[in-house]
Design a protein around this motif. Structure first.
Motif, short mmCIF file in Angstrom:
data_model
loop_
_atom_site.label_atom_id
_atom_site.label_comp_id
_atom_site.label_asym_id
_atom_site.label_seq_id
_atom_site.Cartn_x
_atom_site.Cartn_y
_atom_site.Cartn_z
N ILE A 115 0.84 -1.19 0.00
CA ILE A 115 0.00 0.00 0.00
C ILE A 115 0.87 1.24 0.00
O ILE A 115 0.60 2.21 -0.70
CB ILE A 115 -0.95 0.00 1.22
CG1 ILE A 115 -1.91 -1.20 1.14
CG2 ILE A 115 -1.72 1.32 1.29
CD1 ILE A 115 -2.77 -1.38 2.36
N GLN A 116 1.92 1.21 0.80
CA GLN A 116 2.85 2.35 0.88
C GLN A 116 4.25 1.81 1.08
O GLN A 116 4.50 1.05 1.99
CB GLN A 116 2.44 3.26 2.04
CG GLN A 116 3.34 4.46 2.23
CD GLN A 116 2.75 5.42 3.24
OE1 GLN A 116 1.81 6.12 2.93
NE2 GLN A 116 3.31 5.44 4.44
N TYR B 6 -8.57 0.68 4.25
CA TYR B 6 -7.42 1.22 4.99
C TYR B 6 -6.80 2.46 4.34
O TYR B 6 -5.85 3.01 4.87
CB TYR B 6 -6.34 0.15 5.15
CG TYR B 6 -6.77 -0.97 6.07
CD1 TYR B 6 -7.11 -0.71 7.39
CD2 TYR B 6 -6.82 -2.28 5.63
CE1 TYR B 6 -7.50 -1.72 8.25
CE2 TYR B 6 -7.20 -3.30 6.47
CZ TYR B 6 -7.54 -3.02 7.78
OH TYR B 6 -7.92 -4.02 8.62
N HIS B 7 -7.34 2.89 3.21
CA HIS B 7 -6.72 4.01 2.49
C HIS B 7 -6.58 5.26 3.36
O HIS B 7 -5.50 5.86 3.41
CB HIS B 7 -7.51 4.34 1.23
CG HIS B 7 -6.95 5.51 0.49
ND1 HIS B 7 -5.77 5.43 -0.20
CD2 HIS B 7 -7.36 6.79 0.39
CE1 HIS B 7 -5.48 6.61 -0.72
NE2 HIS B 7 -6.45 7.45 -0.38
N ARG C 97 -2.94 7.24 4.97
CA ARG C 97 -2.60 8.64 4.71
C ARG C 97 -2.14 9.36 5.98
O ARG C 97 -1.37 10.30 5.93
CB ARG C 97 -3.80 9.38 4.12
CG ARG C 97 -4.18 8.85 2.75
CD ARG C 97 -5.45 9.47 2.29
NE ARG C 97 -5.14 10.55 1.37
CZ ARG C 97 -6.06 11.26 0.79
NH1 ARG C 97 -7.33 11.05 1.04
NH2 ARG C 97 -5.72 12.21 -0.07
N HIS C 98 -2.62 8.90 7.13
CA HIS C 98 -2.28 9.55 8.41
C HIS C 98 -1.02 8.97 9.05
O HIS C 98 -0.55 9.50 10.06
CB HIS C 98 -3.45 9.46 9.38
CG HIS C 98 -4.65 10.23 8.92
ND1 HIS C 98 -4.69 11.60 8.93
CD2 HIS C 98 -5.83 9.82 8.44
CE1 HIS C 98 -5.85 12.01 8.46
NE2 HIS C 98 -6.57 10.95 8.15
N ALA D 140 6.25 1.91 6.06
CA ALA D 140 5.85 1.02 4.97
C ALA D 140 4.60 0.27 5.43
O ALA D 140 4.50 -0.14 6.59
CB ALA D 140 6.97 0.03 4.66
N VAL D 141 3.65 0.12 4.52
CA VAL D 141 2.38 -0.52 4.87
C VAL D 141 2.01 -1.53 3.79
O VAL D 141 2.08 -1.24 2.60
CB VAL D 141 1.24 0.51 5.02
CG1 VAL D 141 -0.06 -0.17 5.43
CG2 VAL D 141 1.60 1.60 6.02
#
Length: 186
Positions: free
Chosen positions: A92-93, A114-115, A119-120, A126-127
């Motif tokens: 995701i990130q 979970y978007h 962002r927060h 890392a996600v």
């Protein structure tokens, strides 16, 4: 230019029509981000069903993490050889200096919920998301929490071979995360 109006390309015109209908907007630009335009996980189901119907390409919902902008999704459809293969583990990130956080799906099986959370968290985290096996319609669903947990442990160990692991889950995802922790502890 990434902010220009959509070209006359047939794929882009059809995709723009789907985005406008799904998001309830009048215009789509190349740089428009699905989530920033108000897209939700429920709307994504409609978006991807229409993409499958019009283009004959079945994309996983998690594609929105890899191609969240109109341009990225159009590019993916232009070269459908580059469409992502389905996998339970979804980045995701990326990046960051902190150990990865693994987010386990809720009862619906997908990880788009979970978007906003991601962002927060900031760019130092890392996600990865873990989506239910079987969402692709190809493999069978795991019907036991223990089997889901064992499968997800194998998946996370491809990214992080050794613990400690940061696990989190919403709703049923919390139950799966607890079972994963118990299996890892054993």
């Amino acid at each position: 230019n990434s902010t220009d109006a959509i070209s006359d390309n047939d794929i882009e015109k059809r995709l723009a029509r789907i985005w406008k209908e799904t998001l309830g907007i009048k215009q789509v630009n190349y740089s428009d981000d699905y989530f920033n335009m108000g897209g939700t996980s429920l709307m994504a189901v409609h978006l991807f069903a229409e993409i499958n119907r019009l283009f004959g390409i079945k994309l996983p919902l998690a594609t929105l993490y890899e191609a969240p902008t109109f341009q990225q999704m159009a590019d993916m459809l232009h070269d459908h050889k580059s469409t992502p293969s389905w996998n339970s583990l979804v980045e995701i990130q990326s990046g960051g200096s902190k150990p990865p956080l693994f987010l386990i799906h809720a009862a619906g099986g997908n990880i788009l919920t979970y978007h906003r959370l991601v962002r927060h968290l900031g760019s130092e985290q890392a996600v990865y998301g873990l989506q239910a096996q079987g969402l692709d319609g190809e493999k069978p669903f795991n019907t036991r929490i223990e089997d889901m947990a064992a499968h997800y442990i194998q998946e996370i160990q491809t990214v992080q071979p050794e613990g400690p692991y940061l696990l989190a889950g919403y709703c049923m995802g919390g139950t799966v995360a607890l079972e994963m922790a118990q299996q890892l502890q054993a």
